[in-house]
Design a protein around this motif. Structure first.
Motif, PDB file in Angstrom:
ATOM      1  N   PHE A  11       1.911  -6.291   3.366  1.00  0.00           N
ATOM      2  CA  PHE A  11       2.232  -6.512   2.430  1.00  0.00           C
ATOM      3  C   PHE A  11       1.455  -5.102   1.680  1.00  0.00           C
ATOM      4  CE2 PHE A  11       2.713 -11.172   4.091  1.00  0.00           C
ATOM      5  CZ  PHE A  11       4.373 -11.075   3.176  1.00  0.00           C
ATOM      6  N   VAL A  16       3.717  -6.401  -1.508  1.00  0.00           N
ATOM      7  CA  VAL A  16       5.002  -5.206  -1.207  1.00  0.00           C
ATOM      8  C   VAL A  16       5.520  -5.437   0.198  1.00  0.00           C
ATOM      9  CG1 VAL A  16       6.678  -3.164  -1.582  1.00  0.00           C
ATOM     10  CG2 VAL A  16       4.634  -4.283  -3.157  1.00  0.00           C
ATOM     11  N   LEU A  17       6.799  -6.029   0.347  1.00  0.00           N
ATOM     12  CA  LEU A  17       6.908  -6.372   1.990  1.00  0.00           C
ATOM     13  C   LEU A  17       7.143  -4.768   2.684  1.00  0.00           C
ATOM     14  CD1 LEU A  17       7.656  -8.256   4.112  1.00  0.00           C
ATOM     15  CD2 LEU A  17       9.737  -8.317   3.281  1.00  0.00           C
ATOM     16  N   ASN A  18       6.790  -4.610   3.198  1.00  0.00           N
ATOM     17  CA  ASN A  18       7.027  -3.757   4.041  1.00  0.00           C
ATOM     18  C   ASN A  18       8.215  -4.044   5.080  1.00  0.00           C
ATOM     19  OD1 ASN A  18       7.359  -1.700   6.799  1.00  0.00           O
ATOM     20  ND2 ASN A  18       5.212  -2.336   8.050  1.00  0.00           N
ATOM     21  N   ASN A  77      12.431  -5.658  -2.915  1.00  0.00           N
ATOM     22  CA  ASN A  77      11.375  -4.493  -3.532  1.00  0.00           C
ATOM     23  C   ASN A  77      10.785  -3.797  -2.047  1.00  0.00           C
ATOM     24  OD1 ASN A  77      10.075  -3.236  -4.734  1.00  0.00           O
ATOM     25  ND2 ASN A  77       8.758  -4.365  -5.101  1.00  0.00           N
ATOM     26  N   LEU A  78      11.395  -3.635  -1.188  1.00  0.00           N
ATOM     27  CA  LEU A  78      11.038  -3.413   0.002  1.00  0.00           C
ATOM     28  C   LEU A  78      10.289  -1.928   0.041  1.00  0.00           C
ATOM     29  CD1 LEU A  78      13.610  -4.563   2.255  1.00  0.00           C
ATOM     30  CD2 LEU A  78      11.472  -5.344   1.786  1.00  0.00           C
ATOM     31  N   ARG A  79       9.000  -1.615   1.200  1.00  0.00           N
ATOM     32  CA  ARG A  79       8.320   0.136   1.053  1.00  0.00           C
ATOM     33  C   ARG A  79       8.906   0.141   2.140  1.00  0.00           C
ATOM     34  NH1 ARG A  79       4.208  -1.002   3.408  1.00  0.00           N
ATOM     35  NH2 ARG A  79       3.582  -2.637   3.997  1.00  0.00           N
ATOM     36  N   GLU A  80       8.750   1.129   2.168  1.00  0.00           N
ATOM     37  CA  GLU A  80       8.576   1.902   3.820  1.00  0.00           C
ATOM     38  C   GLU A  80       7.441   2.059   4.868  1.00  0.00           C
ATOM     39  OE1 GLU A  80      11.423   4.517   5.043  1.00  0.00           O
ATOM     40  OE2 GLU A  80      11.847   3.073   3.567  1.00  0.00           O
ATOM     41  N   ASP A  81       7.253   1.595   6.159  1.00  0.00           N
ATOM     42  CA  ASP A  81       6.388   1.918   7.408  1.00  0.00           C
ATOM     43  C   ASP A  81       5.780   2.834   7.205  1.00  0.00           C
ATOM     44  OD1 ASP A  81       4.797   0.444   9.185  1.00  0.00           O
ATOM     45  OD2 ASP A  81       5.793   1.147  10.109  1.00  0.00           O
TER      46      ASP A  81
END
Lengths: 571, 148
Positions: free
Chosen positions: A136, A164-166, B112-116
């Motif tokens: 997160f 915020v989810l990966n 609402n996802l983010r890149e790794d």
């Protein structure tokens, strides 16, 4: 008691399985001495029958168990350890002594247990995902970093910080769910699981509660022949996403916390209570490890805690639909400890039942003690913990589209089970199948060798034999050796076609493994071509004879030992 | 435990719903609540009697799960206030949801996802400075093993 030699182990192994299979009939009350001796056999196996693994856990180790009935009162046990080529034994190299036990008490135990009870085993596994960042927040995670260096307000649970989810976590859980034949929830959510412990600064763990992302799957595996063989299918109840907690180091009057691991993504995989023996449970865990490594979603390393298993064990009278009281076992750091801890726990519970103390089995968490080879009480479970789950308000719903799921499905690699069935259908023995499919890189190497046109069985033998031995000695993985699959195919073809002998082939192999190069190049460079033309060979022999007239005369005079001398000169 | 149909009630899943018990002490203690709560009471004009009600919370237990110590007089002071909040949530039970599509979350915007991609948080000194007890490289906490 002696240790059987390697050569006789196969033969003796057969007698071991036969005597175990006949355990049921042997335990009839009339032949009580049999049951006593067979119990010795069983308790021996309970404590020593092990799935050993190398430190990389690539390949299992095998103890062969051999029993030989000397007479009705004594069963002599022999044990030999057979290790396949790429393995390192981690424990129990010494030969275990014959088990000495008070005969009457244990006879009752085994009588009652084997005839009347069965064990029910379920496993909860946590897989640490090999994402670059936490679940997160964007903190990087690297195992073994300096404590408290990979932290931020989100994973420290500071006020106002929002998770915020990966996106990789979603991708990885969909891969795992599909690989285990699960039904995916296209709409799911995260929940807060409240508990107070310093490894989790927020005071709750972000997890999934009533709507896990994947449910109702199964896992297929093959039990190695050494443990009786056979195919098994074990149910997967659910798979859900959650975050890991930090690490606690307990000291005398306090504890030290490292929050690097806090917030690292985990998948929790809950099995159906489908397993019946320690071996089955250990093989289930080993298959999970293979699958996550094939999928590339985790390193599956048990020593580092990337794959953690908690097992639940209960026993019940055969035919009883209700489960007995289950006991949870933690601290299982290898496949062999899973196996041995479960078998220890089964016999502990069976013994309590046999002594009329079934009510002493209470719902509790026990710890496996590797040193003492036993489970000890950790804590009693006083009712269900009140985690007060509620939906995580800081994270939106998790929505998967069918298109996304399909695209992940299409990108899945060939999984261990598919590989095993394919190899089996090609005609390889189960032993070869299990070896080659165990490590994805080895399997890929094997496949590449075959596609260069190599003979199936010869390719398997070279890889499992000399190449595996070389890898083990040099501590290299198959991707690190210099020999390419294409050249291995070339080497096999050269031997099969008669260009070089098998002996020369081996010499070339080790050169190729260490230095690389091509088979053709080495043959030319070293002038190793095998001469097959009889005329050519005849000329060479004539030359040797004419150059050594003295020895030739001695040979003709009866000194036939000189044959070796001439053979050497010709070569 | 009986579960209400409203998701919000999960938050208070400690509390048991008991349709037969009603709350009637709302007016006297509502003054001590923040104005938005009172406003809601007024504008929505829900009557406590018409909605299903919640069993009064066991305050000492509630405090224990939240790791808060309360003196007996504090328990006495807080109990009616907590009861107020529970009563307010209880009113949600009266909302007619027959024509509403069930949802697992209140928002429906979805991912609402983010890149790794790793990003190091720079101001680590401030993080460490906010830790009550720190001894390089660990955060120090009181003994936790064998306490429960």
């Amino acid at each position: 008691m002696s240790v059987s030699s390697k050569s006789s182990s196969k033969l003796l192994k057969k007698s071991a399985s036969e005597s175990l299979l006949s355990r049921e009939e042997a335990l009839s009350p009339q032949i009580s001495s049999w049951s006593t001796s067979l119990f010795e056999c069983q308790s021996f196996i309970l404590s020593h029958f092990s799935l050993l693994c190398s430190d990389k856990e690539r390949v299992f180790h095998v103890y062969d168990f051999i029993s030989e009935v000397k007479n009705h009162r004594n069963v002599a046990l022999y044990c030999s350890m057979k290790s396949s080529q790429t393995q390192t034994a981690t424990q129990e190299k010494q030969q275990p002594p014959k088990v000495k036990v008070p005969q009457h008490a244990l006879k009752r135990t085994v009588d009652k247990f084997t005839r009347d009870y069965e064990a029910i085993i379920g496993i909860e596994t946590h897989i640490q995902l090999s994402t670059l960042t936490k679940a997160f927040c964007s903190c990087p995670y690297n195992y073994g970093s300096q404590p408290n260096t990979s932290i931020c307000p989100i994973c420290m649970g500071l006020p106002g910080a929002l998770p915020v989810l990966n996106s990789k976590v979603i991708e990885f859980v969909v891969k795992l769910g599909l690989a285990h034949n699960c039904k995916l929830s296209l709409n799911s959510k995260f929940d807060r699981k409240q508990y107070f412990y310093p490894d989790l600064p927020k005071g709750y763990q972000i997890s999934q509660f009533d709507i896990p992302i994947a449910t109702g799957g199964y896992i297929d595996l093959d039990i190695p022949l050494e443990f009786g063989g056979g195919h098994r299918k074990f149910g997967i109840t659910r798979v859900h996403m959650e975050e890991d907690a930090g690490k606690l180091l307990h000291s005398g009057n306090g504890a030290q916390v490292d929050l690097n691991r806090a917030g690292v993504p985990l998948l929790e995989i809950v099995s159906e209570p489908d397993m019946r023996t320690g071996i089955e449970a250990a093989e289930y865990a080993a298959e999970l490890q293979r699958v996550v490594r094939y999928l590339g979603i985790s390193n599956g390393n048990m020593q580092e805690g990337s794959l953690r298993c908690d097992v639940n064990v209960s026993i019940r009278p055969i035919g009883q639909p209700e489960f007995g009281t289950k006991v949870e076992i933690k601290n299982l750091n290898s496949f062999s400890s899973i196996n041995r801890a479960i078998d220890f726990e089964i016999s502990r519970q069976a013994q309590l039942h046999s002594q009329g103390q079934g009510d002493h089995i209470v719902q509790e968490t026990r710890l496996w003690e590797e040193g003492a080879q036993k489970t000890i009480m950790m804590r009693k479970k006083e009712g269900l913990s009140d985690y007060r789950y509620f939906p995580e308000p800081d994270l939106p719903e998790v929505i998967l589209t069918q298109e996304y799921v399909d695209s992940v499905h299409n990108s899945l690699p060939e999984l261990p089970e598919m590989k095993r069935r394919r190899y089996e259908n090609m005609g390889l023995s189960m032993q070869d199948v299990l070896f080659l499919a165990n490590d994805m890189n080895v399997a890929e190497y094997f496949d590449a060798t075959l596609s260069s046109g190599a003979d199936l069985k010869l390719a398997a033998n070279w890889i499992m034999g000399d190449i595996a031995a070389y890898m083990k000695n040099e501590k290299l993985s198959i991707n690190e050796i210099k020999l390419t699959p294409k050249e291995l195919g070339e080497l096999i073809a050269s031997i099969k076609g008669g260009t070089i002998s098998g002996k020369i082939g081996k010499e070339i192999l080790f050169e190729l493994l260490a230095k690389g190069g091509t088979v053709k190049g080495l043959i030319e460079e070293k002038d190793l071509v095998q001469i097959n033309d009889p005329v050519e060979i005849g000329k060479m022999i004539d030359k040797v004879i004419s150059e050594n007239p003295k020895q030739f005369e001695q040979y003709r005079g009866g000194k036939t030992k000189l044959q070796g001398f001439f053979a050497g000169q010709v070569r | 435990m009986a579960m209400g149909s409203s998701r919000a009630l999960l938050i208070l899943s400690n509390f048991k719903f008991k349709p037969t018990v009603s709350f009637s002490s709302s007016s006297s203690s509502s003054k001590s609540f923040p104005s938005f709560i009172r406003n809601n009471f007024r504008t929505r004009n829900f009557s406590a009697e018409t909605s299903s009600s919640l069993q009064p919370p066991d305050l000492p237990r509630l405090a224990e799960t939240a790791r808060i110590s309360l003196a007996p007089n504090e328990v006495e002071e807080f109990a009616p206030k907590i009861r107020q909040v529970v009563g307010w949530f209880g009113q949600l039970q009266a909302v007619d949801l027959d024509n509403v599509e069930p949802a697992i979350r209140a928002d429906t915007e979805g991912d609402n996802l983010r890149e790794d991609v790793p990003e190091t948080f720079e101001n680590k000194e401030a993080l460490i400075a906010s830790v009550p007890s720190y001894k390089e490289p660990y955060i120090k906490v009181p003994k936790v093993l064998n306490k429960e």
